[in-house]
Design an enzyme around this catalytic site. Sequence first.
Site, mmCIF file in Angstrom:
data_model
loop_
_atom_site.group_PDB
_atom_site.id
_atom_site.type_symbol
_atom_site.label_atom_id
_atom_site.label_comp_id
_atom_site.label_asym_id
_atom_site.label_seq_id
_atom_site.Cartn_x
_atom_site.Cartn_y
_atom_site.Cartn_z
ATOM 1 N N CYS A 103 0.899 -1.136 -0.056
ATOM 2 C CA CYS A 103 -0.088 0.061 -0.042
ATOM 3 C C CYS A 103 0.882 1.253 -0.115
ATOM 4 O O CYS A 103 1.967 1.152 0.775
ATOM 5 C CB CYS A 103 -0.855 0.087 1.298
ATOM 6 N N HIS A 174 1.912 -7.523 -6.576
ATOM 7 C CA HIS A 174 1.401 -6.570 -7.444
ATOM 8 C C HIS A 174 2.229 -6.186 -8.418
ATOM 9 O O HIS A 174 3.299 -5.509 -7.953
ATOM 10 C CB HIS A 174 0.683 -5.589 -6.527
ATOM 11 N N GLY A 216 -4.267 -5.380 -12.374
ATOM 12 C CA GLY A 216 -4.596 -4.987 -13.800
ATOM 13 C C GLY A 216 -5.334 -6.124 -14.543
ATOM 14 O O GLY A 216 -5.787 -6.167 -15.477
ATOM 15 N N GLY A 236 -8.902 -7.293 -8.169
ATOM 16 C CA GLY A 236 -9.373 -6.201 -7.394
ATOM 17 C C GLY A 236 -10.486 -5.568 -7.968
ATOM 18 O O GLY A 236 -11.289 -6.245 -8.098
#
Length: 348
Positions: A103, A174, A216, A236
């Site tokens: 994050c 990620h 993505g 996500g």
Amino acid sequence: MTETTKKLYDINQSVFAVAPMLDWTDRHCRAYHRMLSDKSLLYTEMVTTGALIHGDKERHLRFSKQEQPVACQLGGSDPKLLAECAKMVEDWGYDEVNLNVGCPSDRVQSGKFGACLMLEPKLVAECIAAMKDVVSIPVTTKCRIGVDDQDPEEALNALADNVIAAGTDALWVHARKAWLKGLSPKENRDVPPLDYELVYRLKERLPNVFIGVNGGVATLEETATHLEKLDGVMMGRAAYQNPMLLAEIDRVVYGQDKIALTPVEAMAAYRAYIEDELTAGTRLASITRHILGTYQGVPGARHFRRIMTVEANKAGAGIEVLEEALAAVSHHQSVMLAAREQQEGALT
């Protein structure tokens, strides 16, 4: 730990997960997603060690057993505090505890956790090891491929090698850098380019380690492509904004002989949950904000979203708002069908 989770990170079985998303993947969201897919792994929003130790534990950790398998994602950088919180997570019945190393928000940076931990792989390893020492459920890591001016290959390999040595049960990557300086959290979800090939190379180097990819992924076709080279796919925003994708996951990823729910069936299944939560005093909008994408691509979707967005937020809103929205979709579809039949009749 459930029987499902004991087998979860067997690299011979692909895993599909819905990513942890702040302000989105709360217990109402997870309840809805579970109705669409029996097998998908679900995640909480990230919860910080400070929030658990000093805040309302029930608000942060409450979940229904029907959501399982479900993982709790923690944010923090103090091994001792993370171990304390991991034990809480296990005691509450979660199937997995995950450490956020991805994050990029300002709040996370000021607290020295999230993506900035990519700069301290040895500290991340200490955190993973501390959690592993106190729980029996899987302890996993979710990271970026680097931050700012780091070389992505070097940064990802360093992080991976350290957490694997510490005993992480899975590494979710990620496949974007996070820019801690110059980009907002929203921009960090889209602007840095994706590098799936880097994640593929990591898996080739570590064939016996569970490696999953995030970032993505928007379609079932993309999911299947990634699973040809990796052990897991984490979706996500696409899963949240078009939840009916999840209705196909048990068949596409897990090979289940299962007919996907239609939007009408999904709403019928979720209705009982909505009514129970309303009886318990939960505001309608808090429950139903997660279903707005259910009719995406279906005639009448705009009417459904408008009614659910406006009316559900009004004081005292109840199940009649859902009924009104569903009736609007049905009416719109009936009108369109009648118009099409009239056109076809005129041509014959």
